[in-house]
Design a protein around this motif. Sequence first.
Motif, PDB file in Angstrom:
ATOM      1  N   THR A   6      12.510  14.660   4.399  1.00  0.00           N
ATOM      2  CA  THR A   6      13.084  14.079   3.186  1.00  0.00           C
ATOM      3  C   THR A   6      12.352  14.609   1.963  1.00  0.00           C
ATOM      4  O   THR A   6      11.228  15.077   2.052  1.00  0.00           O
ATOM      5  CB  THR A   6      12.997  12.539   3.205  1.00  0.00           C
ATOM      6  N   GLN A  46      17.806  13.960   2.562  1.00  0.00           N
ATOM      7  CA  GLN A  46      17.507  14.912   3.620  1.00  0.00           C
ATOM      8  C   GLN A  46      18.753  15.763   3.800  1.00  0.00           C
ATOM      9  O   GLN A  46      19.846  15.243   4.028  1.00  0.00           O
ATOM     10  CB  GLN A  46      17.183  14.179   4.927  1.00  0.00           C
ATOM     11  N   TYR A  97      12.429   8.037   5.630  1.00  0.00           N
ATOM     12  CA  TYR A  97      13.286   8.335   6.781  1.00  0.00           C
ATOM     13  C   TYR A  97      13.256   7.187   7.780  1.00  0.00           C
ATOM     14  O   TYR A  97      12.222   6.619   8.081  1.00  0.00           O
ATOM     15  CB  TYR A  97      12.795   9.618   7.459  1.00  0.00           C
TER      16      TYR A  97
END
Length: 98
Positions: A6, A46, A97
């Motif tokens: 990310t 992401q 994430y």
Amino acid sequence: MICGGTGYVKPADPEVQGICDSVKGQVEEKTGKKYETFVAKTYTTQVVAGTNYFVKIHVGGDDHVHVRIFKGLPHTGGELKVHGLQEAKSHHDEIGYF
């Protein structure tokens, strides 16, 4: 940022709020709750075969949810879909994430 990881956490902007507004119904369906307040606070992304948005959303009081939203590539229609969420988060919980 690492390859496949990310990006940096950023304050939510009007584009991210619009994405969140578009999936509010999906979030409410998954949580079984209705939200009068639904304000994106921070997010990270992401890049995959599209983009995953990891967004911290204020849903009233001290409550927040973390939502993973997948946005498909334009040639696939660019559909927005909630792929995960975490409830019972606070203002202090960092988005990342999941």
